[in-house]
Write a protein that holds these residues in place. Structure first.
Motif, short mmCIF file in Angstrom:
data_model
loop_
_atom_site.label_atom_id
_atom_site.label_comp_id
_atom_site.label_asym_id
_atom_site.label_seq_id
_atom_site.Cartn_x
_atom_site.Cartn_y
_atom_site.Cartn_z
N HIS A 138 0.83 -1.21 0.00
CA HIS A 138 0.00 0.00 0.00
C HIS A 138 0.86 1.26 0.00
O HIS A 138 0.38 2.33 -0.39
CB HIS A 138 -0.93 0.01 1.22
CG HIS A 138 -0.21 -0.18 2.52
ND1 HIS A 138 -0.02 -1.42 3.08
CD2 HIS A 138 0.40 0.70 3.34
CE1 HIS A 138 0.65 -1.29 4.20
NE2 HIS A 138 0.93 -0.01 4.38
N THR A 172 -4.07 -4.32 4.14
CA THR A 172 -5.18 -3.37 4.08
C THR A 172 -5.06 -2.51 2.84
O THR A 172 -4.13 -1.72 2.72
CB THR A 172 -5.18 -2.45 5.32
OG1 THR A 172 -3.86 -1.90 5.48
CG2 THR A 172 -5.54 -3.21 6.57
N THR A 174 -7.97 -0.59 0.01
CA THR A 174 -9.27 -0.43 -0.63
C THR A 174 -9.14 -0.83 -2.11
O THR A 174 -8.03 -0.92 -2.64
CB THR A 174 -9.75 1.02 -0.53
OG1 THR A 174 -8.81 1.86 -1.21
CG2 THR A 174 -9.86 1.46 0.93
N GLN A 178 -5.73 -1.05 -4.47
CA GLN A 178 -5.33 -2.29 -5.15
C GLN A 178 -5.03 -2.02 -6.63
O GLN A 178 -4.02 -2.49 -7.17
CB GLN A 178 -6.43 -3.34 -5.02
CG GLN A 178 -6.68 -3.81 -3.60
CD GLN A 178 -7.98 -4.60 -3.48
OE1 GLN A 178 -8.46 -5.17 -4.45
NE2 GLN A 178 -8.56 -4.61 -2.30
N GLU A 310 -7.09 1.98 7.99
CA GLU A 310 -6.14 0.96 7.54
C GLU A 310 -5.09 0.68 8.62
O GLU A 310 -4.78 -0.48 8.90
CB GLU A 310 -5.45 1.41 6.24
CG GLU A 310 -6.35 1.41 5.02
CD GLU A 310 -6.98 2.76 4.75
OE1 GLU A 310 -7.29 3.05 3.59
OE2 GLU A 310 -7.17 3.54 5.72
N LYS A 430 -9.65 10.43 5.04
CA LYS A 430 -9.42 9.17 5.75
C LYS A 430 -9.63 9.33 7.25
O LYS A 430 -10.22 8.46 7.91
CB LYS A 430 -8.01 8.65 5.46
CG LYS A 430 -7.84 7.99 4.10
CD LYS A 430 -6.42 7.47 3.93
CE LYS A 430 -6.28 6.68 2.63
NZ LYS A 430 -6.99 5.40 2.68
N THR A 450 -17.53 -2.31 5.39
CA THR A 450 -18.08 -1.44 4.34
C THR A 450 -17.02 -0.48 3.80
O THR A 450 -16.95 -0.22 2.60
CB THR A 450 -19.28 -0.64 4.90
OG1 THR A 450 -20.32 -1.54 5.29
CG2 THR A 450 -19.82 0.33 3.85
N TYR A 451 -16.16 0.01 4.68
CA TYR A 451 -15.07 0.90 4.26
C TYR A 451 -14.18 0.21 3.23
O TYR A 451 -13.67 0.84 2.30
CB TYR A 451 -14.27 1.32 5.48
CG TYR A 451 -13.07 2.20 5.18
CD1 TYR A 451 -13.22 3.57 4.98
CD2 TYR A 451 -11.79 1.65 5.09
CE1 TYR A 451 -12.13 4.37 4.71
CE2 TYR A 451 -10.69 2.45 4.81
CZ TYR A 451 -10.87 3.81 4.62
OH TYR A 451 -9.78 4.60 4.33
N PHE A 452 -13.98 -1.10 3.41
CA PHE A 452 -13.15 -1.87 2.48
C PHE A 452 -13.98 -2.55 1.38
O PHE A 452 -13.51 -3.50 0.75
CB PHE A 452 -12.33 -2.92 3.24
CG PHE A 452 -11.22 -2.34 4.07
CD1 PHE A 452 -10.02 -1.98 3.48
CD2 PHE A 452 -11.39 -2.12 5.43
CE1 PHE A 452 -9.00 -1.42 4.25
CE2 PHE A 452 -10.38 -1.57 6.20
CZ PHE A 452 -9.18 -1.22 5.61
N SER A 453 -15.20 -2.07 1.20
CA SER A 453 -16.10 -2.59 0.14
C SER A 453 -16.42 -4.07 0.33
O SER A 453 -16.54 -4.82 -0.63
CB SER A 453 -15.49 -2.34 -1.25
OG SER A 453 -15.24 -0.97 -1.46
N GLU A 454 -16.59 -4.48 1.58
CA GLU A 454 -16.95 -5.85 1.90
C GLU A 454 -18.31 -5.90 2.58
O GLU A 454 -18.81 -4.89 3.09
CB GLU A 454 -15.92 -6.49 2.83
CG GLU A 454 -14.54 -6.68 2.24
CD GLU A 454 -13.64 -7.45 3.19
OE1 GLU A 454 -14.13 -8.41 3.84
OE2 GLU A 454 -12.47 -7.09 3.32
#
Length: 505
Positions: A138, A172, A174, A178, A310, A430, A450-454
């Protein structure tokens, strides 16, 4: 050799954890791999095992010198001697000796800054490189939480080394980060192995306190009553030392503090005492934790919260590596908001500082480390800000191989100021996202995912304070057990170095 057999042979593990075998298999097939595995799930095995099984040398880019040293020592303690770290801890003779023998190593750890040295690149280019590994990947993304400008040059280095299979590892990231990692490393149709950041065995809890004094009293109470070992994170070295002293004054003896300002010997000693169960509580800054493979940490407290989710996920994720129930507790007061913003603003550069810096650089003809130090002192800017701006000058063809071309200060100021403002606003966003998580009335686990789109698929019994979880199961068994007394530091260091008899004499 089957991978499970090799895993047992080299590292003593009977089976792989989630994601490890998939990442290893694809890397050994010659594919570029982007992998996100949660903190504490054994990311290092994903490159250490392929390195041992493949011909050639594996290069591992790591951001922290202490992390490199820890991993090298851990592998050597497991009987794997063909590993080395090239870093600034070495004197010139040691470094020259290692560079002469590079071909004899299986794994070479190196910092992104050291990798920029032309002679080191030349020596590495003469080797057969099996894999190019970017740990804590990251850091390569300007949208990542620990942006490091020197990481941005890794894509070019990878190309100059013939683009061997590349593995980017992080705990960690997002989806946007990635994508940025894959693009900046110039990965070719990378395989993406993305696993949930969720740690179901860790219960999340936030407690509001009115003042720092109230937080100190709560820390004392928690350390006395929670089943350990544990870690307590602070935003500064001074706070870590102060709290360790107050805990000892309160009769809690098996406590130590740890931060980046300690000597190598002190860090090594404290780490080993913590690993060996001679210290129960570490009061630390973010410098502690990476590469510390202690499986039985039962709680992680945050006296101060970091500036993004993160970092929090990585730090509290150091608990429960043995997959047993643990708890993460964040202590929060309103006065912490100002401190968190100061941490962000302290690494920024003002408009006046930026213009002065550009004027100073425009008067130079070449660049070296002495100039860098002189400018930081003269302009009064943070090292991170200076290096980010230097990278901006590189991509604008002003700073080329340490040679400086003349440029228009006004136009350069306008261009870089826009970049820096975007970077600052992103950091603020952030922090605000983290503070919304602290204040949420909903399930903390779901909000974090949700923050990590999960999505949260299964809610554990002891999920979080918003879901009714309590501290009851994490409290010390009243019967307890006798703890081994903390050894004098000379005796402990002597045993660590295999010289206990000599030290006692």
């Amino acid at each position: 050799m089957e991978l499970e057999v090799a895993l047992q042979k080299y590292f003593g593990y009977p089976s792989f954890r989630q994601g490890q075998k998939e990442v290893i298999s694809e890397l050994m097939q010659g594919r570029d791999v982007m992998a996100m595995l949660p903190t504490g799930t054994g990311k290092s095995i994903c490159f250490q095992l392929p390195a041992m099984l493949s011909p050639g040398v594996t290069i591992v880019i790591s951001p922290l010198l202490s992390l490199m040293e820890d991993q090298v020592q851990q592998m050597r303690s497991e009987g794997i001697k063909s590993v080395v770290a090239i870093n600034s801890f070495m004197n010139r003779d040691e470094r020259d000796d290692v560079l002469r023998r590079l071909h004899s190593f299986k794994i070479i750890y190196i910092s992104p800054e050291m990798l920029q040295v032309a002679y080191i690149q030349k020596r590495l280019s003469q080797l057969k490189i099996a894999y190019f590994v970017v740990d804590e990947a990251h850091c390569i993304s300007q949208w990542g939480h620990d942006f490091r400008p020197d990481y941005l040059r890794l894509g070019d280095v990878l190309e100059r080394l013939g683009h061997p299979p590349c593995l980017a590892l992080t705990a960690t990231a997002t989806p946007a980060v990635q994508e940025d990692i894959c693009e900046r490393l110039k990965m070719t149709e990378p395989s993406k192995r993305i696993y949930s950041v969720d740690r179901p065995m860790i219960s999340y809890r936030v407690e509001h306190c009115q003042t720092a004094e109230e937080k100190i009293e709560r820390v004392k109470e928690l350390v006395r009553t929670l089943n350990g070992p544990g870690m307590i994170y602070f935003s500064s070295r001074n706070w870590a030392q102060t709290c360790a002293r107050l805990l000892k004054k309160d009769g809690i003896d098996r406590v130590a503090y740890y931060h980046g300002g300690l000597s190598t010997e002190d860090r090594l000693l404290i780490q080993q005492q913590f690993m060996n169960g001679q210290i129960d509580v570490i009061c630390c800054t973010s410098a502690f934790g990476m590469g510390i493979n202690k499986k039985d940490i039962r709680y992680v407290l945050h006296f101060h919260y970091p500036t993004e989710l993160e970092s929090y996920v990585q730090e509290m994720g150091r608990a429960a590596r043995d997959c047993k129930p643990s708890v993460a507790i964040l202590l929060y007061s309103e006065e912490d908001r100002g401190l968190a913003r100061m941490l962000i603003e302290g690494k920024q550069i003002s408009d006046d500082q930026l213009r002065q810096l550009l004027v100073e650089i425009n008067q130079l003809t070449e660049w070296d480390s002495r100039v860098e130090k002189m400018l930081m002192e003269r302009v009064g800017c943070h090292e991170i800000a200076l290096r980010a701006i230097l990278y901006q000058l590189e991509i604008r063809d002003v700073l080329i191989h340490d040679q400086i071309k003349r440029f228009s200060v006004d136009s350069m100021y306008t261009s870089i100021r826009e970049f820096w403002q975007n970077h600052f606003y992103h950091k603020k966003a952030k922090l605000e996202a983290f503070e919304r998580w602290i204040e949420t009335k909903q399930c903390r686990r779901q909000a974090l995912l949700t923050y990590f789109s999960e999505e949260l698929l299964t809610r554990p019994d002891e999920c979080c304070d918003r879901c009714g979880a309590t501290l009851a199961r994490f409290l010390v068994n009243q019967e307890g057990h006798e703890k081994e007394p903390l050894k004098p530091w000379k005796e402990a260091l002597g045993e660590l170095c295999g010289q206990s008899e000599w030290v006692r004499q």
